[in-house]
Structures are given as structure tokens and as C-alpha cells.
Motif scaffolding. Structure first.
Motif, PDB file in Angstrom:
ATOM      1  N   ASP A 166       3.256  -5.586   7.268  1.00 32.61           N
ATOM      2  CA  ASP A 166       2.750  -4.240   7.559  1.00 32.61           C
ATOM      3  C   ASP A 166       3.413  -3.791   8.861  1.00 32.61           C
ATOM      4  O   ASP A 166       3.396  -4.533   9.848  1.00 32.61           O
ATOM      5  CB  ASP A 166       1.219  -4.409   7.700  1.00 32.61           C
ATOM      6  CG  ASP A 166       0.432  -3.146   7.976  1.00 32.61           C
ATOM      7  OD1 ASP A 166       1.027  -2.077   8.087  1.00 32.61           O
ATOM      8  OD2 ASP A 166      -0.810  -3.265   8.089  1.00 32.61           O
ATOM      9  N   ASP A 189       3.681   4.536   8.250  1.00 34.64           N
ATOM     10  CA  ASP A 189       3.108   3.188   8.195  1.00 34.64           C
ATOM     11  C   ASP A 189       3.362   2.633   6.797  1.00 34.64           C
ATOM     12  O   ASP A 189       2.955   3.233   5.795  1.00 34.64           O
ATOM     13  CB  ASP A 189       1.602   3.285   8.491  1.00 34.64           C
ATOM     14  CG  ASP A 189       0.951   1.924   8.717  1.00 34.64           C
ATOM     15  OD1 ASP A 189       1.443   0.923   8.172  1.00 34.64           O
ATOM     16  OD2 ASP A 189      -0.077   1.884   9.421  1.00 34.64           O
ATOM     17  N   GLN A 191       1.249   5.612  17.123  1.00 28.75           N
ATOM     18  CA  GLN A 191       0.977   4.235  16.665  1.00 28.75           C
ATOM     19  C   GLN A 191       2.281   3.447  16.643  1.00 28.75           C
ATOM     20  O   GLN A 191       3.350   4.011  16.383  1.00 28.75           O
ATOM     21  CB  GLN A 191       0.404   4.300  15.232  1.00 28.75           C
ATOM     22  CG  GLN A 191       0.223   2.960  14.533  1.00 28.75           C
ATOM     23  CD  GLN A 191       0.173   3.108  13.013  1.00 28.75           C
ATOM     24  OE1 GLN A 191       0.597   4.139  12.472  1.00 28.75           O
ATOM     25  NE2 GLN A 191      -0.327   2.116  12.325  1.00 28.75           N
ATOM     26  N   PHE A 204       0.877  -1.175   0.000  1.00 31.40           N
ATOM     27  CA  PHE A 204       0.000   0.000   0.000  1.00 31.40           C
ATOM     28  C   PHE A 204       0.908   1.217   0.000  1.00 31.40           C
ATOM     29  O   PHE A 204       2.107   1.096   0.287  1.00 31.40           O
ATOM     30  CB  PHE A 204      -0.977  -0.011   1.198  1.00 31.40           C
ATOM     31  CG  PHE A 204      -0.341  -0.214   2.553  1.00 31.40           C
ATOM     32  CD1 PHE A 204       0.232   0.847   3.245  1.00 31.40           C
ATOM     33  CD2 PHE A 204      -0.316  -1.475   3.127  1.00 31.40           C
ATOM     34  CE1 PHE A 204       0.806   0.653   4.496  1.00 31.40           C
ATOM     35  CE2 PHE A 204       0.265  -1.669   4.379  1.00 31.40           C
ATOM     36  CZ  PHE A 204       0.834  -0.600   5.061  1.00 31.40           C
ATOM     37  N   GLU A 242       3.426  -0.654  15.155  1.00 31.46           N
ATOM     38  CA  GLU A 242       2.853  -1.834  14.483  1.00 31.46           C
ATOM     39  C   GLU A 242       3.928  -2.821  14.040  1.00 31.46           C
ATOM     40  O   GLU A 242       4.984  -2.422  13.536  1.00 31.46           O
ATOM     41  CB  GLU A 242       2.054  -1.389  13.244  1.00 31.46           C
ATOM     42  CG  GLU A 242       1.397  -2.553  12.492  1.00 31.46           C
ATOM     43  CD  GLU A 242       0.549  -2.106  11.300  1.00 31.46           C
ATOM     44  OE1 GLU A 242       0.826  -1.022  10.747  1.00 31.46           O
ATOM     45  OE2 GLU A 242      -0.365  -2.853  10.923  1.00 31.46           O
ATOM     46  N   GLU A 253      -1.456  -3.430  16.012  1.00 29.67           N
ATOM     47  CA  GLU A 253      -1.158  -1.999  15.924  1.00 29.67           C
ATOM     48  C   GLU A 253      -1.940  -1.141  16.912  1.00 29.67           C
ATOM     49  O   GLU A 253      -2.985  -0.607  16.574  1.00 29.67           O
ATOM     50  CB  GLU A 253      -1.333  -1.477  14.498  1.00 29.67           C
ATOM     51  CG  GLU A 253      -2.621  -1.843  13.801  1.00 29.67           C
ATOM     52  CD  GLU A 253      -2.652  -1.297  12.372  1.00 29.67           C
ATOM     53  OE1 GLU A 253      -2.238  -0.155  12.115  1.00 29.67           O
ATOM     54  OE2 GLU A 253      -3.097  -2.057  11.486  1.00 29.67           O
TER      55      GLU A 253
HETATM   56 MN    MN Z   1       0.060  -0.423   8.893  1.00 29.72          MN
END
Ligand code: MN
Ligand code: MN
Length: 301
Positions: A99, A88, A285, A56, A287, A192
Motif C-alpha cells: 500500500d 493512494d 498524505q 483496492f 505512505e 501513512e
Molecule cells: Mn493507502
């Protein structure tokens, strides 16, 4: 484990290694006053140089923007001073997705948010194992955050990842929840935690802007440029999210805007609006993607 399982595992591990190396490089280079588009393009090109593909677009979400901002084409937005910057990133090798995310903090006042997100992630990783309920996992994350006098973002979750799928099946809320499911052996999950201040709403809502899209259904297009663009998207990204930056020079510039608009209005594409904390408080965040093993988990990223 048969040989095709073994090959899948090797691809998944390679995807994770590419992403880990990319994340650590990005951590070093992110700075105040830097163009966001430079962070996005650097992360995406590192993933490609290392033999993967972005799963992504690189998300660079600042302060109260919790997720889903990537630079549109020719983005002139810079990283503000004293900001909280969430980067991210996702990679895949032959569809095997990993991810990961970090928060880079330029405001000492908010360092506690970053620490809480990281500690919550670590405690989740220490606890995750086959048959654990997702509610217990959420409760562990929630408690780690609230004991620090902070609040988890209740409507942003971790998720299972699948082949060519970033969000597959099970969600992993960062709080205790009633309808829970079980963590499964051999499955891959992105964990996450998102953390905000105790006086914040503690949830996100859709913001104004949309910078990330994905194929919904390949609807027939009258406009030949829309048709051409859609074909490019199907062939190159399948069902994975993409940025408009990735569509430059596929059709003549003079026809691009209308072609893209046609794809959106025919609902061939769907957009992911940015997620903004409902009370406009800063969000941190952390993750990782993990593979659940008999003993617990293997951190892939
Ligand atoms: Mn992510
Ligand atoms: Mn994720």
C-alpha cells in the motif's frame, strides 16, 4: 527462514516493486484538468500489466477529501486547478498486500503540507524497529508535523497489512496515544502520515459519497442477479475492497442497479464513505509499506 517463508517474502517484495513502479509512473502523468477516472484506470491497469492485482481501487482524493474516493462508473469529475491530489494505491501478489500513496500539489501554498507528510514518513521509517511502541512512533510523526506549524490528522492511521487484508490487526496512529502496542519483527505495516493546517479540526468525518465497497458476509440473495454479482465479488476480490467500475458487464446492464442495491440493503456488502477533513481544510498524505527487520525496516514500496 523456511522455503514457504522465503516464497512469501518474494511475493511481498514483488508486490512492493509493482506498486513503486506504478506510483512513479502516476506521479508523472497526474495533471490539472485530467479526468480522475483516467488516473484510477491507468494505475489499476499498470498494476495488472506488471503481474499484480489491485488490492483496492486507486483512491484519488482531492483537497479536503482525505481518503476513500475512487471514480464511480463513467465519472466525469476532473482534477481541479490549484488542488492537492492524493493518489493512494494498493497491489497484491497471491494475497500479499502492499500500500503506498503520494500527494501531487498544484498549489504552491500547500507544498509545505506535502513536504511535512513526506518528512514525517521518512522519520517514521528511520525510527521503526521491533518492540518500538506505536505511541512513540506516533509521537515522532506528530512532532515532525507540528514543528512545521502544521497539524496531523488524528483519526487516520497507518496499519498492519496481512494476506488478503489491507487493514490487519494493529493501527499506527499519527499522534502519541495512551493504549499503545508494540511493533513486531517480521510484520508488515503501512505507515501513512496525514497533514493539515494548524487551524484545521485535524480529524476526518464521513462524507456524503461512498465509492468503495467490500464483502461483509455472503448473505443469501433472492434476486438471481444479486446472487450472481455476489458470487463474482467473492471469487474475484474476496475480502478486499473494490469499486463499482470493476462490476460492469457481470450481469445485464438493465439489472445491475437493483442487484447492487440488494447487496447493500442485505448487508452482504459494506461501503467505505469518503473521509473529509471536519473543518474542510486541505490534507496531504505520504505512505509506504515496510517490513520490520532486526535492524529496523525494509521499505517495500
Ligand atoms: Mn493507502
Ligand atoms: Mn494504508
Amino acid at each position: 527462514m523456511n522455503s514457504s517463508d522465503h516464497q512469501a517474502l518474494e511475493k511481498l517484495r514483488k508486490s512492493g516493486k509493482i506498486l513503486r513502479e506504478t506510483r512513479e509512473k502516476i506521479r508523472e502523468i497526474v495533471q490539472e484538468d485530467m479526468l480522475i477516472i483516467d488516473v484510477c484506470e491507468k494505475a489499476e491497469s499498470l498494476i495488472k500489466e506488471k503481474g499484480g492485482k489491485p488490492a483496492f481501487p486507486c483512491n484519488v482524493s482531492i483537497n479536503e477529501i482525505a481518503a476513500h474516493y475512487t471514480s464511480p462508473p463513467n465519472d466525469k469529475t476532473k482534477i481541479p486547478s490549484k488542488s492537492l491530489v492524493k493518489v493512494d494505491i494498493g497491489a497484491h501478489v497471491d494475497g500479499y498486500v502492499t500500500d503506498t500513496a503520494i500527494t501531487v500539489c498544484f498549489n504552491p501554498e500547500y507544498a509545505i503540507l506535502v513536504e511535512a507528510a513526506e518528512v514525517a514518513l521518512r522519520s517514521a521509517i528511520e525510527n521503526i524497529r521491533p518492540e518500538l511502541s506505536t505511541s512513540k512512533l506516533g509521537a515522532t510523526i506528530e512532532k515532525t508535523i507540528t514543528t512545521r506549524g502544521l497539524k496531523p490528522v488524528s483519526n487516520l492511521t497507518g496499519h498492519q497489512v496481512g494476506r488478503y487484508l489491507v487493514h490487519a490487526g494493529t493501527s499506527l496512529p499519527n499522534v502519541a496515544h495512551l493504549i499503545s502496542s508494540k511493533i513486531k519483527l517480521g510484520y508488515t505495516y503501512a505507515v501513512e502520515p496525514f497533514v493539515t493546517l494548524s487551524d484545521a479540526a485535524g480529524r476526518v468525518e464521513n462524507g456524503e459519497e461512498t465509492t468503495i465497497f467490500r464483502l461483509s458476509k455472503p448473505k443469501p440473495q433472492k434476486n438471481p442477479y444479486a446472487k450472481q454479482l455476489l458470487q463474482y465479488i467473492e471469487e474475484n476480490f474476496r475480502t478486499l475492497p473494490f469499486a463499482e467500475r470493476w462490476l460492469q458487464n457481470i450481469v445485464p446492464n438493465s439489472h445491475y442497479k437493483e442487484a447492487f442495491k440488494d447487496l447493500l440493503s442485505s448487508k452482504a456488502l459494506i461501503g467505505y464513505p469518503v473521509f473529509v477533513e471536519a473543518s474542510r481544510k486541505p490534507v496531504a498524505q505520504a505512505e509506504h509499506t515496510v517490513l520490520v527487520t532486526k535492524e529496523g525496516c525494509e521499505v517495500l514500496t
